[in-house]
Design a protein around this motif. Structure first.
Motif, PDB file in Angstrom:
ATOM      1  N   PHE A 158       4.016 144.501   2.140  1.00 26.50           N
ATOM      2  CA  PHE A 158       3.053 144.706   3.225  1.00 26.50           C
ATOM      3  C   PHE A 158       3.717 144.334   4.553  1.00 26.50           C
ATOM      4  O   PHE A 158       4.454 143.342   4.623  1.00 26.50           O
ATOM      5  CB  PHE A 158       1.814 143.832   3.000  1.00 26.50           C
ATOM      6  N   SER A 187      -6.361 155.272  -2.453  1.00 27.78           N
ATOM      7  CA  SER A 187      -6.252 155.926  -1.124  1.00 27.78           C
ATOM      8  C   SER A 187      -6.589 154.958   0.002  1.00 27.78           C
ATOM      9  O   SER A 187      -7.224 155.349   0.991  1.00 27.78           O
ATOM     10  CB  SER A 187      -7.189 157.152  -1.056  1.00 27.78           C
ATOM     11  N   GLY A 226     -12.048 161.149 -14.066  1.00 27.95           N
ATOM     12  CA  GLY A 226     -11.404 161.035 -15.369  1.00 27.95           C
ATOM     13  C   GLY A 226     -10.087 160.297 -15.268  1.00 27.95           C
ATOM     14  O   GLY A 226      -9.568 160.059 -14.173  1.00 27.95           O
ATOM     15  N   ALA A 228      -6.077 159.855 -15.797  1.00 22.75           N
ATOM     16  CA  ALA A 228      -4.929 160.755 -15.664  1.00 22.75           C
ATOM     17  C   ALA A 228      -4.403 161.178 -17.024  1.00 22.75           C
ATOM     18  O   ALA A 228      -4.043 162.347 -17.232  1.00 22.75           O
ATOM     19  CB  ALA A 228      -3.841 160.057 -14.862  1.00 22.75           C
TER      20      ALA A 228
HETATM   21  N1  APR Z   1      -6.272 157.327 -14.386  1.00 15.68           N
HETATM   22  C1  APR Z   1      -6.421 157.612 -13.063  1.00 15.68           C
HETATM   23  N2  APR Z   1      -6.789 156.710 -12.129  1.00 15.68           N
HETATM   24  C2  APR Z   1      -7.041 155.458 -12.570  1.00 15.68           C
HETATM   25  C3  APR Z   1      -6.918 155.071 -13.927  1.00 15.68           C
HETATM   26  C4  APR Z   1      -6.519 156.071 -14.851  1.00 15.68           C
HETATM   27  N3  APR Z   1      -6.390 155.803 -16.161  1.00 15.68           N
HETATM   28  N4  APR Z   1      -7.244 153.747 -14.034  1.00 15.68           N
HETATM   29  C5  APR Z   1      -7.544 153.328 -12.782  1.00 15.68           C
HETATM   30  N5  APR Z   1      -7.436 154.351 -11.903  1.00 15.68           N
HETATM   31  C6  APR Z   1      -7.643 154.335 -10.453  1.00 15.68           C
HETATM   32  C7  APR Z   1      -8.614 153.292  -9.944  1.00 15.68           C
HETATM   33  O1  APR Z   1      -9.945 153.827  -9.945  1.00 15.68           O
HETATM   34  C8  APR Z   1      -8.103 153.098  -8.504  1.00 15.68           C
HETATM   35  O2  APR Z   1      -8.739 154.007  -7.616  1.00 15.68           O
HETATM   36  O3  APR Z   1      -6.390 153.980  -9.883  1.00 15.68           O
HETATM   37  C9  APR Z   1      -6.623 153.438  -8.596  1.00 15.68           C
HETATM   38  C10 APR Z   1      -5.718 152.227  -8.405  1.00 15.68           C
HETATM   39  O4  APR Z   1      -5.882 151.768  -7.083  1.00 15.68           O
HETATM   40  P1  APR Z   1      -5.054 150.497  -6.592  1.00 15.68           P
HETATM   41  O5  APR Z   1      -5.153 149.426  -7.617  1.00 15.68           O
HETATM   42  O6  APR Z   1      -5.496 150.227  -5.188  1.00 15.68           O
HETATM   43  O7  APR Z   1      -3.540 150.996  -6.596  1.00 15.68           O
HETATM   44  P2  APR Z   1      -2.814 151.928  -5.535  1.00 15.68           P
HETATM   45  O8  APR Z   1      -3.756 152.924  -4.963  1.00 15.68           O
HETATM   46  O9  APR Z   1      -1.602 152.441  -6.202  1.00 15.68           O
HETATM   47  O10 APR Z   1      -2.381 150.879  -4.397  1.00 15.68           O
HETATM   48  C11 APR Z   1      -1.567 151.392  -3.342  1.00 15.68           C
HETATM   49  O11 APR Z   1      -1.213 149.143  -2.531  1.00 15.68           O
HETATM   50  O12 APR Z   1      -0.961 147.007  -3.328  1.00 15.68           O
HETATM   51  C12 APR Z   1      -0.278 148.063  -2.704  1.00 15.68           C
HETATM   52  O13 APR Z   1       1.979 148.651  -2.779  1.00 15.68           O
HETATM   53  C13 APR Z   1       0.840 148.540  -3.584  1.00 15.68           C
HETATM   54  O14 APR Z   1       1.478 150.794  -4.142  1.00 15.68           O
HETATM   55  C14 APR Z   1       0.384 149.912  -4.034  1.00 15.68           C
HETATM   56  C15 APR Z   1      -0.566 150.341  -2.932  1.00 15.68           C
END
Ligand code: APR
Length: 244
Positions: A158, A187, A226, A228
């Motif tokens: 960060f 997002s 759903g 992935a």
């Molecule tokens: N298939 C699809 N989506 C899923 C699944 C699944 N099986 N399980 C969970 N999710 C979704 C959740 O609903 C959530 O919206 O994946 C998303 C994960 O979100 P975050 O935990 O915020 O992860 P991410 O979006 O990758 O975070 C972005 O933030 O902490 C920093 O650098 C870190 O790369 C990361 C960035």
């Protein structure tokens, strides 16, 4: 049942841009960041572990946390979602896979055109110079063999800038693609979260795949509820019958 219009858009696509987040690795047993109770940020304060200031405050703690994450990933395998994206790359003329994940699972699944937007857990860099280094991994806080300064995990923290080339290539792909798939990301973190908007602005078909709608869902043409690991193989099945 997936929207036929999305399948058709993929059939006709010249260039598909995919953005993935922690959710695509969830089915490989790797915790996401922001999910209630199970997310990494539920248990740890990112400001204690994933910033340059945190590292300088307690490099041993940060290394312990990243070594724990490396061990999690080393024991994980790509899931059907990762593998479906590797297959999709064989079926469309061009696919650019931008991942926020640092686990390397897309490459292990066979994806080739992968942009690691937030770096890679298994890369180690000199904290001072930023260059990639090989270190003696036994030390509690490894040192850079060239300058003797601290070594650090090769991930983007960060407050740090995205590597220039990764940023340029990702923005170019979002601006050039015909279809943009946002998969397994909340997002919330920019600039990665801005890629979908770039694609939308140049009239790409934009779809989100996530068990629950994100804050950008109403900006997308399709918000597919759903996991992935289930949706992507279904997308492939709908597509691969029709593309040579
Ligand atoms: N298939 C699809 N989506 C899923 C699944 C699944 N099986 N399980 C969970 N999710 C979704 C959740 O609903 C959530 O919206 O994946 C998303 C994960 O979100 P975050 O935990 O915020 O992860 P991410 O979006 O990758 O975070 C972005 O933030 O902490 C920093 O650098 C870190 O790369 C990361 C960035």
């Amino acid at each position: 049942m997936l929207p036929e219009a999305l399948i058709q858009a993929l059939r006709e696509a010249r260039h598909v841009c995919v953005l993935t987040g922690a959710g695509i690795s969830a089915e490989s047993g790797i915790p996401t960041f922001r999910e209630a109770q199970t997310g990494l940020w539920e248990k740890h304060d990112p400001m204690d572990l994933a910033t340059p200031e945190a590292f300088l405050r307690d490099p041993a703690l940060v290394w312990r946390w990243y070594r724990w994450r490396r061990s999690l990933v080393a024991g994980a395998t790509p899931n059907p979602g990762h593998r479906a994206l590797a297959q999709l790359e064989e079926l469309v003329p061009q696919l650019t896979l931008v991942t926020q994940n640092v686990d390397g699972l897309h490459v292990r699944a066979g994806s080739r055109n992968v942009i690691e937007f937030h770096g890679n857990l298994f890369v180690t860099r000199c904290f001072v110079e930023g260059c990639v280094i090989e270190v003696d991994d036994e030390a509690e806080v490894p040192s850079c063999p060239a300058c003797g300064g601290h070594a650090r995990p090769g991930v983007v923290w960060f407050g740090e800038a995205i590597p220039e080339q990764a940023l340029e290539r990702s923005f170019a792909a979002a601006q050039d693609c015909d279809v943009f798939l946002s998969i397994g990301t909340s997002s919330l973190v920019y600039p990665a979260a801005g890629l979908a908007e770039l694609a939308k602005r140049q009239r790409a078909v934009v779809a989100e795949i996530n068990p629950g709608p994100t804050g950008l869902a109403d900006r997308f043409d399709f918000a597919i509820p759903g996991k992935a690991g289930a949706v992507l193989p279904e997308l492939l099945a709908g597509l691969s019958g029709d593309r040579r």
